[in-house]
Write a protein that holds these residues in place. Structure first.
Motif, PDB file in Angstrom:
ATOM      1  N   VAL A  94       0.857  -1.180   0.000  1.00 30.39           N
ATOM      2  CA  VAL A  94       0.000   0.000   0.000  1.00 30.39           C
ATOM      3  C   VAL A  94       0.895   1.233   0.000  1.00 30.39           C
ATOM      4  O   VAL A  94       1.907   1.265   0.710  1.00 30.39           O
ATOM      5  N   TYR A  95       0.557   2.228  -0.825  1.00 34.95           N
ATOM      6  CA  TYR A  95       1.193   3.532  -0.638  1.00 34.95           C
ATOM      7  C   TYR A  95       0.175   4.645  -0.853  1.00 34.95           C
ATOM      8  O   TYR A  95      -0.817   4.468  -1.562  1.00 34.95           O
ATOM      9  N   ASN A  96       0.434   5.760  -0.190  1.00 36.91           N
ATOM     10  CA  ASN A  96      -0.495   6.889  -0.234  1.00 36.91           C
ATOM     11  C   ASN A  96       0.157   8.012  -1.019  1.00 36.91           C
ATOM     12  O   ASN A  96       1.279   8.424  -0.735  1.00 36.91           O
ATOM     13  N   GLU A  97      -0.575   8.496  -2.023  1.00 36.99           N
ATOM     14  CA  GLU A  97      -0.035   9.573  -2.843  1.00 36.99           C
ATOM     15  C   GLU A  97      -1.082  10.676  -2.892  1.00 36.99           C
ATOM     16  O   GLU A  97      -2.103  10.526  -3.573  1.00 36.99           O
ATOM     17  N   GLY A  98      -0.905  11.694  -2.062  1.00 37.60           N
ATOM     18  CA  GLY A  98      -1.828  12.831  -2.035  1.00 37.60           C
ATOM     19  C   GLY A  98      -3.254  12.437  -1.697  1.00 37.60           C
ATOM     20  O   GLY A  98      -4.200  12.938  -2.314  1.00 37.60           O
ATOM     21  N   GLY A  99      -3.455  11.494  -0.751  1.00 36.46           N
ATOM     22  CA  GLY A  99      -4.807  11.076  -0.354  1.00 36.46           C
ATOM     23  C   GLY A  99      -5.355   9.960  -1.201  1.00 36.46           C
ATOM     24  O   GLY A  99      -6.428   9.450  -0.938  1.00 36.46           O
ATOM     25  N   MET A 100      -4.625   9.602  -2.263  1.00 40.43           N
ATOM     26  CA  MET A 100      -5.039   8.453  -3.084  1.00 40.43           C
ATOM     27  C   MET A 100      -4.251   7.242  -2.603  1.00 40.43           C
ATOM     28  O   MET A 100      -3.014   7.240  -2.644  1.00 40.43           O
ATOM     29  N   TYR A 101      -5.024   6.253  -2.147  1.00 33.61           N
ATOM     30  CA  TYR A 101      -4.382   5.035  -1.659  1.00 33.61           C
ATOM     31  C   TYR A 101      -4.242   4.037  -2.795  1.00 33.61           C
ATOM     32  O   TYR A 101      -5.227   3.656  -3.426  1.00 33.61           O
ATOM     33  N   HIS A 102      -3.019   3.650  -3.069  1.00 36.46           N
ATOM     34  CA  HIS A 102      -2.744   2.648  -4.113  1.00 36.46           C
ATOM     35  C   HIS A 102      -2.524   1.318  -3.405  1.00 36.46           C
ATOM     36  O   HIS A 102      -1.640   1.205  -2.571  1.00 36.46           O
TER      37      HIS A 102
ATOM     38  N   LYS B 156      -4.910 -12.329 -14.710  1.00 37.72           N
ATOM     39  CA  LYS B 156      -3.712 -11.837 -14.019  1.00 37.72           C
ATOM     40  C   LYS B 156      -3.773 -12.203 -12.535  1.00 37.72           C
ATOM     41  O   LYS B 156      -4.844 -12.461 -11.991  1.00 37.72           O
ATOM     42  N   ASP B 157      -2.593 -12.238 -11.882  1.00 37.72           N
ATOM     43  CA  ASP B 157      -2.590 -12.676 -10.490  1.00 37.72           C
ATOM     44  C   ASP B 157      -2.400 -11.531  -9.498  1.00 37.72           C
ATOM     45  O   ASP B 157      -2.319 -11.755  -8.294  1.00 37.72           O
ATOM     46  N   SER B 158      -2.318 -10.290  -9.995  1.00 40.58           N
ATOM     47  CA  SER B 158      -2.309  -9.159  -9.061  1.00 40.58           C
ATOM     48  C   SER B 158      -2.802  -7.907  -9.779  1.00 40.58           C
ATOM     49  O   SER B 158      -2.785  -7.840 -11.012  1.00 40.58           O
ATOM     50  N   GLU B 159      -3.285  -6.939  -8.992  1.00 37.49           N
ATOM     51  CA  GLU B 159      -3.838  -5.728  -9.603  1.00 37.49           C
ATOM     52  C   GLU B 159      -3.751  -4.572  -8.606  1.00 37.49           C
ATOM     53  O   GLU B 159      -3.948  -4.758  -7.400  1.00 37.49           O
ATOM     54  N   TRP B 160      -3.438  -3.371  -9.109  1.00 37.05           N
ATOM     55  CA  TRP B 160      -3.442  -2.169  -8.271  1.00 37.05           C
ATOM     56  C   TRP B 160      -4.847  -1.579  -8.230  1.00 37.05           C
ATOM     57  O   TRP B 160      -5.494  -1.464  -9.266  1.00 37.05           O
ATOM     58  N   PHE B 161      -5.294  -1.200  -7.045  1.00 32.28           N
ATOM     59  CA  PHE B 161      -6.590  -0.526  -6.896  1.00 32.28           C
ATOM     60  C   PHE B 161      -6.354   0.836  -6.269  1.00 32.28           C
ATOM     61  O   PHE B 161      -5.547   0.960  -5.337  1.00 32.28           O
ATOM     62  N   ILE B 162      -7.044   1.834  -6.787  1.00 34.61           N
ATOM     63  CA  ILE B 162      -6.858   3.193  -6.267  1.00 34.61           C
ATOM     64  C   ILE B 162      -8.133   3.631  -5.544  1.00 34.61           C
ATOM     65  O   ILE B 162      -9.235   3.569  -6.107  1.00 34.61           O
ATOM     66  N   CYS B 163      -7.993   4.029  -4.289  1.00 40.91           N
ATOM     67  CA  CYS B 163      -9.143   4.446  -3.482  1.00 40.91           C
ATOM     68  C   CYS B 163      -8.882   5.837  -2.912  1.00 40.91           C
ATOM     69  O   CYS B 163      -7.788   6.112  -2.412  1.00 40.91           O
ATOM     70  N   MET B 164      -9.886   6.723  -3.011  1.00 40.03           N
ATOM     71  CA  MET B 164      -9.768   8.068  -2.433  1.00 40.03           C
ATOM     72  C   MET B 164     -10.801   8.218  -1.327  1.00 40.03           C
ATOM     73  O   MET B 164     -11.929   8.647  -1.570  1.00 40.03           O
ATOM     74  N   PRO B 165     -10.457   7.851  -0.114  1.00 40.07           N
ATOM     75  CA  PRO B 165     -11.459   7.790   0.964  1.00 40.07           C
ATOM     76  C   PRO B 165     -12.092   9.137   1.301  1.00 40.07           C
ATOM     77  O   PRO B 165     -13.278   9.193   1.596  1.00 40.07           O
TER      78      PRO B 165
END
Ligand SMILES: [Zn+2]
Length: 632
Positions: free
Chosen positions: A542-550, A588-597
């Protein structure tokens, strides 16, 4: 293949979705012969056989005996000349030396079905004839010749003793209580996939029957009542005036009416015609996949009616008064009939009646349920809602449960979840089904759903047919409903309408859903129905980039499932993000999801997330230890 058939297949192939599933040989032949179509409909050349049964039996309670004779007219609608007739003698399962799936008590074994007379088109047979082969629970009569489009007449007289200890689906439950299922010499199914169904009945195997017509006369002592499949034709002559009036008023009452009450039993009221020592009850059912009945001299009878959208359905419960439950089984059964009819599958109840008879076990048959009465509400509900759901699968749809048990048990589990929860929130059976699936998911018992049921024993059979199939249907529902609201129900109803009164195979189900979804769902069918694998998602990083959680989610177990991420600000404040099953479409066996809580919650404090969790109680996961991320 003739020219006409080539043309039909050519037209069919223009309309259908390209199919990527492997098709085993016995099914491929059906597509080549045009009995089934590649878009999931019955083919132009679809056929099925049927029988007309005229049965006359007597129950002799003192000797626990059923003695009967029947005349069967069997119609060969297939394009083949039938050289055999296969008659199922289910009760031979109680004969010493027969194969059985369970340990039977030896002292309760019997002679099985004793045939006292057998005639085919007037010709008499006996078991010393060379044409006759007794394979256990099947009697094969060879050297026959039934041409396409012709019928044959079969007459059988037989008797058997009701089992008292080895009571699989039927038997004598008390001195005055009998339930008869799998009880009459029955013509096996001859179909376009396997020809004659020659499977032996060993106890575990359930239904695969044609849609037949029944005219059944049941003679019992005049203190016995009979509850059965079909319409009772002589109710006015059999019931006493008092019972008959209550029986009629229950047919239009949405409140439960005691047709036979405690006091009728304790006062020994004469409930039935007593002008003779015995009464003959006459039942008629047409297009029914089987006929069963229960009979008792001391049972209470509750009944009410429920409107299914097109007609009144009479729901009855018939039981022994000491087993009176603290909840109203009759009323709740009626409510579940209503929910099945109006919610899911949302198709009017297939019959005008259903009777729950207190024998033992939990076993469906058309218009009848043989049920053990239990006092725990959730578990009683679990059984009777499930058995009532079977009215749709395998009876509205003529499923071959002997080969594809998941095509009916899985649906009975899944369709029951809604009524079960609506009637009692103590156990959430949708979540419970997920937990039951997880008990064996990822083990060697976790066979692909597309394993023939006769190749699966006890634990694997239950796991695959009930729980894995149920979860797979729920995943399918998630998948389709995120495409378009109501798409799952639309596809299910279309599948049911196409195959009502017929014999669908697994590909009729897959192809109809593909057809309605408008795409080849092979990427979903393969992992859930054809391959080995386990449901296991995890949060990798997990990483946070300006409130967007990847958030990087790995699919460690290969099963396509929705991804539900919950981002927690503190223990009470959270924002939930749901990504559909489609995210795994490309395998595919993995995927990035972007969430802006903070956007979802509308509060800037959501910027700071302390914890992220993956999944819900409805999404199976064999390892949940890796479903949590915590801020360091
Ligand atoms: Zn079942």
């Amino acid at each position: 293949m003739n020219k006409k058939m080539q043309f039909v297949l050519f037209i069919a192939s223009l309309n259908c979705i390209a199919q990527s599933l492997f098709i085993p040989k016995e099914f491929q032949d059906a597509y080549d012969n045009g009995t089934r179509s590649p878009e999931g409909r019955p083919g132009y050349y679809y056929w099925q056989n049927k029988s007309e049964y005229d049965i006359d039996i007597t129950i002799l309670p003192d000797s626990s005996l059923l003695r009967g004779s029947e005349k069967i007219i069997y119609y060969n609608n297939s394009p083949d000349t039938l050289k055999w007739i296969v008659i199922r003698l289910y009760q031979n399962v109680n004969r010493p030396g027969n194969q059985r799936d369970y340990l039977y008590e030896e002292k309760d074994l019997s002679k099985g079905v004793v045939i006292t007379s057998l005639k085919i088109n007037g010709k008499e047979y006996n078991n010393r004839d060379k044409e006759i082969e007794d394979t256990g629970t099947n009697l094969i009569i060879k050297k026959q010749k039934i041409p396409p489009g012709k019928k044959t007449d079969i007459s059988v007289s037989w008797e058997f003793t009701f089992p008292k200890i080895n009571i699989m689906r039927m038997g004598q439950y008390d001195i005055n209580v009998f339930f008869a299922a799998y009880w009459y010499p029955q013509i096996a199914v001859y179909d376009d996939i396997d020809g004659w169904d020659l499977q032996e009945y060993k106890g575990n195997t359930e239904f695969y029957n044609d849609f037949n017509d029944y005219n059944v006369k049941i003679t019992v002592p005049n203190i016995y009542g009979v509850w059965a499949t079909g319409d009772l034709m002589n109710a006015d002559k059999i019931y006493s005036t008092k019972v008959y009036e209550r029986y009629l008023s229950a047919q239009s009452s949405d409140k439960v009416i005691q047709v036979i009450g405690d006091d009728d039993i304790s006062n020994k009221t004469q409930l039935y015609n007593s002008s003779s020592q015995v009464n003959t009850w006459i039942f008629i059912a047409s297009g029914a996949p089987d006929f069963t009945f229960g009979t008792s001299s001391g049972y209470i009878w509750d009944a009410r009616s429920v409107y299914d959208g097109v007609k009144n359905v009479i729901v009855s419960t018939v039981y022994n008064s000491p087993y009176k439950t603290p909840f109203n089984v009759c009323d709740e059964s009626a409510q579940s009939v209503e929910m099945f009819s109006h919610v899911l599958p949302g198709i009017p109840f297939p019959y005008n009646k259903i009777t729950l008879f207190n024998g033992g076990d939990g076993m469906e048959s058309p218009m009848m349920v043989n049920m053990e009465w239990v006092n725990d509400h959730s578990w009683a509900l679990y059984t009777y809602v499930h058995e009532i759901a079977h009215t749709y699968f395998p009876f509205y749809m003529g499923i071959n449960e002997r080969k594809y048990a998941w095509m009916d048990e899985g649906w009975a589990q899944m369709l029951s979840e809604y009524p079960e929860y609506a009637l009692d929130t103590a156990v959430d059976f949708r979540s419970w089904n997920v937990q039951r699936y997880l008990r064996n998911a990822g083990t060697l018992d976790d066979a692909p759903i597309m394993t023939a049921s006769y190749n699966l024993a006890e634990n694997a059979y239950d796991h695959v047919s009930y729980f894995k199939a149920c979860v797979a249907y729920n995943m399918l529902k998630e998948l389709l409903n995120t495409r378009k609201t109501g798409l799952f129900k639309q596809a299910l109803q279309e599948y049911m309408l196409r195959w009502n009164g017929r014999h669908p195979i697994p590909y009729d189900f897959f192809f109809t859903f593909d057809d309605i979804a408008g795409e080849d769902l092979g990427w979903f069918w393969r992992p859930w129905f054809f391959e080995v694998g386990a449901p296991d998602l995890s949060i990798d990083s997990v990483y946070n980039e300006g409130g967007m959680y990847h958030i990087l989610v790995e699919n460690d177990g290969s099963m396509p499932m929705p991804v539900v991420l919950t981002l927690w600000h503190d223990d009470n404040k959270s924002a939930v993000f749901t990504f559909p099953v489609d995210v795994w479409k490309d395998g595919k066996d993995s995927e990035w999801f972007i969430c802006m809580p903070e956007l979802q919650a509308g509060e800037s404090e959501y910027f700071d997330i302390k914890k992220i969790t993956l999944g819900t109680k409805y999404i199976p996961d064999t390892d949940t230890t890796d479903n949590v991320w915590k801020k360091k």
